[in-house]
Design a protein around this motif. Structure first.
Motif, mmCIF file in Angstrom:
data_model
loop_
_atom_site.group_PDB
_atom_site.id
_atom_site.type_symbol
_atom_site.label_atom_id
_atom_site.label_comp_id
_atom_site.label_asym_id
_atom_site.label_seq_id
_atom_site.Cartn_x
_atom_site.Cartn_y
_atom_site.Cartn_z
ATOM 1 N N THR A 215 -10.668 -8.596 13.618
ATOM 2 C CA THR A 215 -10.319 -9.456 12.493
ATOM 3 C C THR A 215 -10.417 -8.698 11.174
ATOM 4 O OG1 THR A 215 -11.022 -11.494 13.622
ATOM 5 C CG2 THR A 215 -10.953 -11.544 11.214
ATOM 6 N N ALA A 216 -11.532 -7.998 10.971
ATOM 7 C CA ALA A 216 -11.747 -7.273 9.716
ATOM 8 C C ALA A 216 -10.697 -6.188 9.516
ATOM 9 C CB ALA A 216 -13.152 -6.669 9.698
ATOM 10 N N LEU A 217 -10.398 -5.446 10.568
ATOM 11 C CA LEU A 217 -9.424 -4.357 10.454
ATOM 12 C C LEU A 217 -8.000 -4.888 10.326
ATOM 13 C CD1 LEU A 217 -10.825 -1.888 13.147
ATOM 14 C CD2 LEU A 217 -10.824 -1.540 10.669
ATOM 15 N N GLY A 218 -7.656 -5.837 11.207
ATOM 16 C CA GLY A 218 -6.276 -6.327 11.251
ATOM 17 C C GLY A 218 -5.886 -7.157 10.051
ATOM 18 N N TYR A 219 -6.789 -8.012 9.602
ATOM 19 C CA TYR A 219 -6.511 -8.848 8.438
ATOM 20 C C TYR A 219 -6.660 -8.035 7.152
ATOM 21 C CZ TYR A 219 -6.446 -13.177 5.666
ATOM 22 O OH TYR A 219 -6.125 -14.179 4.781
ATOM 23 N N GLY A 220 -7.669 -7.163 7.127
ATOM 24 C CA GLY A 220 -7.939 -6.382 5.932
ATOM 25 C C GLY A 220 -6.896 -5.325 5.645
ATOM 26 N N GLY A 221 -6.221 -4.826 6.679
ATOM 27 C CA GLY A 221 -5.230 -3.779 6.475
ATOM 28 C C GLY A 221 -4.148 -4.162 5.485
ATOM 29 N N THR A 222 -3.700 -5.401 5.562
ATOM 30 C CA THR A 222 -2.668 -5.869 4.643
ATOM 31 C C THR A 222 -3.191 -5.929 3.207
ATOM 32 O OG1 THR A 222 -1.562 -7.157 6.369
ATOM 33 C CG2 THR A 222 -1.121 -7.786 4.091
ATOM 34 N N PHE A 223 -4.485 -6.218 3.043
ATOM 35 C CA PHE A 223 -5.041 -6.385 1.703
ATOM 36 C C PHE A 223 -5.227 -5.064 0.957
ATOM 37 C CE2 PHE A 223 -5.568 -10.664 2.961
ATOM 38 C CZ PHE A 223 -5.626 -11.396 1.787
ATOM 39 N N VAL A 224 -5.141 -3.953 1.659
ATOM 40 C CA VAL A 224 -5.114 -2.673 0.963
ATOM 41 C C VAL A 224 -3.910 -2.641 0.020
ATOM 42 C CG1 VAL A 224 -4.948 -0.170 1.236
ATOM 43 C CG2 VAL A 224 -6.245 -1.508 2.895
ATOM 44 N N VAL A 225 -2.826 -3.270 0.486
ATOM 45 C CA VAL A 225 -1.595 -3.342 -0.301
ATOM 46 C C VAL A 225 -1.553 -4.616 -1.142
ATOM 47 C CG1 VAL A 225 0.932 -3.316 -0.204
ATOM 48 C CG2 VAL A 225 -0.394 -2.064 1.504
ATOM 49 N N TYR A 226 -1.874 -5.757 -0.518
ATOM 50 C CA TYR A 226 -1.659 -7.055 -1.163
ATOM 51 C C TYR A 226 -2.512 -7.244 -2.420
ATOM 52 C CZ TYR A 226 -1.308 -12.085 -1.843
ATOM 53 O OH TYR A 226 -1.094 -13.321 -2.383
ATOM 54 N N THR A 227 -3.744 -6.720 -2.419
ATOM 55 C CA THR A 227 -4.615 -6.901 -3.579
ATOM 56 C C THR A 227 -3.971 -6.375 -4.857
ATOM 57 O OG1 THR A 227 -6.561 -6.700 -2.165
ATOM 58 C CG2 THR A 227 -6.915 -6.423 -4.523
ATOM 59 N N TYR A 228 -3.196 -5.322 -4.724
ATOM 60 C CA TYR A 228 -2.569 -4.692 -5.892
ATOM 61 C C TYR A 228 -1.045 -4.836 -5.845
ATOM 62 C CZ TYR A 228 -7.258 -2.940 -6.360
ATOM 63 O OH TYR A 228 -8.627 -2.879 -6.479
ATOM 64 N N LEU A 229 -0.603 -5.951 -5.229
ATOM 65 C CA LEU A 229 0.826 -6.171 -5.055
ATOM 66 C C LEU A 229 1.555 -6.273 -6.389
ATOM 67 C CD1 LEU A 229 3.153 -6.612 -3.105
ATOM 68 C CD2 LEU A 229 2.577 -9.040 -3.028
ATOM 69 N N THR A 230 0.953 -6.955 -7.353
ATOM 70 C CA THR A 230 1.596 -7.090 -8.665
ATOM 71 C C THR A 230 1.815 -5.721 -9.308
ATOM 72 O OG1 THR A 230 0.566 -9.252 -9.006
ATOM 73 C CG2 THR A 230 1.415 -8.129 -10.954
ATOM 74 N N GLU A 231 0.813 -4.857 -9.202
ATOM 75 C CA GLU A 231 0.932 -3.509 -9.754
ATOM 76 C C GLU A 231 2.020 -2.711 -9.039
ATOM 77 O OE1 GLU A 231 -1.133 -2.214 -12.413
ATOM 78 O OE2 GLU A 231 -1.285 -4.388 -12.553
ATOM 79 N N ILE A 232 2.099 -2.850 -7.723
ATOM 80 C CA ILE A 232 3.113 -2.133 -6.940
ATOM 81 C C ILE A 232 4.517 -2.586 -7.328
ATOM 82 C CG2 ILE A 232 4.072 -1.899 -4.604
ATOM 83 C CD1 ILE A 232 1.187 -1.892 -3.556
ATOM 84 N N LEU A 233 4.680 -3.907 -7.443
ATOM 85 C CA LEU A 233 6.001 -4.451 -7.763
ATOM 86 C C LEU A 233 6.480 -4.009 -9.145
ATOM 87 C CD1 LEU A 233 5.569 -8.077 -6.360
ATOM 88 C CD2 LEU A 233 7.047 -6.299 -5.423
ATOM 89 N N THR A 234 5.569 -3.935 -10.089
ATOM 90 C CA THR A 234 5.971 -3.595 -11.462
ATOM 91 C C THR A 234 6.033 -2.090 -11.698
ATOM 92 O OG1 THR A 234 3.666 -3.845 -12.175
ATOM 93 C CG2 THR A 234 5.118 -5.742 -12.454
#
Length: 397
Positions: A215-234
């Motif tokens: 759970t920690a690895l599989g769910y957390g993997g996306t949050f490496v990207v998602y947490t800073y999604l706004t920064e990535i998009l801009t």
């Protein structure tokens, strides 16, 4: 038929509560730039509103859930929603970043208890062969929050200040409180809960501990990207600030579709289905990394990432309930709370890794680190599925 309709209303009520909680959990992702400016801090420091929230859920769920064992589950739901409402009101009133963080943690405490209790309630309201779908419906509140709650909260914050975003969430919390009072049955089955010492024996259950790691690895993997999604998009994909809300809505639609599919796919043979889901999720993160500098294709990849972001959640929660029930129904609530902690350990781990990459390497490398985490989850789930082949999980008995 009447009982079925009543149970459906109860599930919808839980989903509304999960919507309120999902909105406040992820709202900081869209508000990071505003919080940074309001308190004159850095983006990684503002990211603490995400990671400390996750830590609050991680600690609060397993510690506070056993303390509610002698209370009726509906009473617990009502109490924690009241705390949730108060925490969000004071978050909006915060005059310092420290106070904002404290209110985030208080809100997180109510989050942890709610999700662990609501999971078991949802599973008990339907026949065994529909349990994963029922859990998925309850978690739909979280996914709908990413469609409307987070983008709307971001829009409110951009136009009226970040404070109004938290006040809006408090209003949603009041609506969910009313729904819980009106529709969640008073006569819920109340399982006798084991003493805390006996519940701690769950920590010696190797299959359950493996699922928590997955759970920690599989769910957390996306949050490496998602947490800073706004920064990535801009800053990487080059989208304007006024486009972010629309993109977040599209991302949320994909998350909702994935959550619903995940519930249906994991109603039967959940370990086998999750092995495939994690593999596809990992490959999608790899695709995001490879296409991150392409304006349109990169966005499409991110939307695909959203499809798989929540697809694993219903199956993971169902497996925890089934594994715990094998030993004792008296430990199911606690076992469920530990998986809620595992989800949030994943969020914390993902956001911290993302922040480290942002500061020391490059934001464009975040998808590759997410890929490594999720591919590890897929390999572990493959091992769990292989062990279960001799005695597969049954959801229909």
């Amino acid at each position: 038929m009447k009982n079925k309709f009543s149970n459906q209303l109860a599930l919808i009520s839980l989903a509304i509560s999960a919507f309120a909680i999902g909105s406040t959990e992820f709202i900081s992702v869209g508000l990071l730039p505003l919080i940074k400016d309001a308190f004159n801090i850095t983006i990684p420091l503002a990211g603490l509103t995400v990671s400390l929230y996750a830590i609050g859920v991680t600690v609060g769920a397993p510690i506070l859930t056993p303390l509610t064992n002698n209370m009726k589950r509906k009473t617990v739901l009502i109490l924690i929603m009241v705390i949730f409402i108060i925490a969000n009101i004071f978050a909006g009133m915060a005059t310092s970043f420290t106070l904002l963080l404290l209110m985030r943690v208080l809100s997180a405490f109510s989050h942890g208890v709610f999700m662990s209790i609501a999971t078991t309630i949802a599973a008990d309201l339907v026949p065994p062969h529909k349990r994963s779908s029922a859990i998925a419906l309850m978690f739909t509140g979280l996914t709908v929050a990413t469609i409307t709650g987070v983008p709307f909260g971001t829009w409110v914050g951009q136009h009226f200040g970040y404070e109004m975003s938290f006040y809006t969430i408090a209003i949603i919390g009041i609506i969910s409180l009313i729904a819980n009072i009106a529709f969640v049955p008073k006569n819920l089955t109340e399982y006798k809960q084991a003493p805390i010492v006996k519940q701690l024996a769950v920590l010696k259950n190797k299959p359950l501990m493996t699922i928590y790691l997955i759970t920690a690895l599989g769910y957390g993997g996306t949050f490496v990207v998602y947490t800073y999604l706004t920064e990535i998009l801009t800053h990487i994909l080059g989208y304007e600030s006024n486009s972010i809300v629309t993109i977040l809505i599209l991302y949320g639609v994909m998350v909702a579709i994935g959550n619903t599919l995940g519930g249906k796919l994991t109603n039967h043979a959940p370990t086998k289905s999750l092995t495939i889901i994690f593999l596809l999720q990992a490959l999608t993160l790899l695709l995001v990394g490879l296409t991150l500098h392409f304006h349109v294709v990169g966005l499409v990849s991110i939307l695909l990432m959203g499809l798989f972001a929540f697809m694993n959640v219903p199956g993971l929660q169902l497996i925890v309930v089934l594994f715990a029930e094998r030993n004792s129904k008296e430990t199911v609530n606690f076992a469920s709370s530990l998986n809620i902690s595992a989800f949030n350990i994943g969020i914390t781990l993902g956001s911290v890794i993302g922040g480290f990459i942002l500061n020391h390497i490059s934001l464009s490398f975040t998808p590759y680190f997410g890929f490594i985490m999720v591919i590890m989850a897929s390999l572990l789930m493959f091992a769990v599925n292989r062990n279960e082949n001799s005695e597969p999980l049954q959801t229909t008995c």
